[in-house]
Design an enzyme around this catalytic site. Structure first.
Site, PDB file in Angstrom:
ATOM      1  CG  LEU A 179       4.230   8.790   3.854  1.00 25.36           C
ATOM      2  CD1 LEU A 179       3.451   7.832   2.867  1.00 25.36           C
ATOM      3  CD2 LEU A 179       4.578  10.042   3.394  1.00 25.36           C
ATOM      4  CD  GLU A 207       1.870  10.243   9.065  1.00 27.34           C
ATOM      5  OE1 GLU A 207       2.827  10.353   8.596  1.00 27.34           O
ATOM      6  OE2 GLU A 207       0.507   9.681   8.174  1.00 27.34           O
ATOM      7  CE1 TYR A 266       0.325  11.898  -1.842  1.00 32.51           C
ATOM      8  CE2 TYR A 266       1.907  13.571  -2.185  1.00 32.51           C
ATOM      9  CZ  TYR A 266       1.134  13.120  -1.334  1.00 32.51           C
ATOM     10  OH  TYR A 266       1.020  13.344  -0.259  1.00 32.51           O
ATOM     11  CE  LYS A 300       4.514  11.629  -0.621  1.00 30.43           C
ATOM     12  NZ  LYS A 300       4.048  12.385   0.490  1.00 30.43           N
TER      13      LYS A 300
END
Ligand code: PDD
Length: 285
Positions: free
Chosen positions: A206, A182, A32, A149
């Site tokens: 990501l 992250e 996505y 993702k």
């Protein structure tokens, strides 16, 4: 009315229906994107599309769509949904097959779904108006390909919820070496003695588009030193400023980690300089 796109049709989102045998539903077998748009202007369309195509390639889904088709889809959804401040969500799953089986079906058509949701006005470079964040910390429990993702977001959801249950709005994650990866839905930066530092890209995080745009803007400007290198959680704890970045938040200042103030607990001057540059340049990407 919220107009969505599903497999060739634009329709009110309540009427957009997919089969429970869709592999996106059964396996989280898809990717996505979320692209922000303010008053009809997209931020980072090309890099978002490039990341989406890399994700599709990595998991072996072919849509055959051109850049123009993706852009037209975004622009039509923006128009049909009032052209305000919108996040455009695009999801491609491997598609619906007649039975549940792990192996990729030999013949299957990807399911392409997109819709818009309202987002806040473009963030402003103003210390008194910016939304600040408090965060939890946790060892990153997600899989080894966080660079994709993927719609399989259970690890991210559990980490985000961990933060919420501790009264925070995000969770900073670290690997087995006690290094920052992250956050559950954002990339992360620290500032120490005026230098902006963020962990380098690898499979543990990501490749955020906001991260990429911010690094590009800072390097072009050349006023603020930037380092891409491993960041220990000790350094996070001792940082002067900590930021989390994502498409809808841009650069969000973190003012407390596990209830301990970051630096002096206030929004920092380097944040102000960085967000000012971001505001001046966001539509160039
Ligand atoms: N989240 N890291 C993770 C795990 C993310 O889910 C996101 C984005 C980011 C930031 O990426 P970008 O700057 O390209 O938005 C980093 C999106 C917005 C989401 O899942 O809704």
């Amino acid at each position: 009315m919220n107009i969505a796109y599903l497999n060739g049709k634009y329709l009110p989102i309540e009427q957009a229906k997919i089969s429970p045998l869709d592999r996106g539903f059964l396996f989280g077998d898809g990717v996505y994107e979320v692209v922000p748009s303010y008053s009809g202007k997209l931020v980072g369309f090309k890099p978002h599309l490039q990341r989406m195509n890399e994700g599709l390639e990595a998991i072996g889904i072919k849509t055959g769509w051109s850049e123009k088709q993706w852009l037209d889809l975004c622009l039509k959804l923006i128009q049909d949904n009032g052209a305000g401040n919108l996040g455009i969500y695009i999801q491609i799953s491997r598609g619906t097959y007649e039975s549940r089986a792990h192996r990729f079906p030999e013949v299957v058509t990807p399911t392409i779904f997109a819709f818009c949701f309202e987002i806040a006005s473009p963030p402003v470079a103003d210390k008194s108006r910016v939304k600040t964040y408090t965060v939890s910390t946790a060892r990153d429990i997600r899989w080894d390909r966080r660079d994709i993702k993927s719609t399989s977001l259970l690890g991210n959801v559990l980490h985000y919820q961990q933060g919420v249950e501790q009264g925070n709005q995000e969770t900073l994650l670290y690997n087995d070496r006690n290094e920052l990866t992250e956050a559950s839905s954002c990339n992360a930066f620290i500032v120490k003695n005026g230098t902006v530092i963020t962990p380098p890209l690898d499979h543990q995080k990501l490749p955020g588009i906001t991260r990429q745009i911010l690094l590009d803007i800072l390097l072009n400007d050349g006023q603020i030193p930037v380092e891409e290198r491993a960041v220990s959680m000790q350094e996070v704890a001792e940082a002067d400023e900590v930021w989390i970045t994502s498409s809808s938040r841009e650069i969000a200042p973190v003012v407390a980690i596990d209830s301990v103030p970051v630096g002096n607990g206030q929004v920092g001057d380097v944040w102000l300089a960085a967000q000012t540059l971001f505001c001046a340049n966001r539509f160039n990407y």
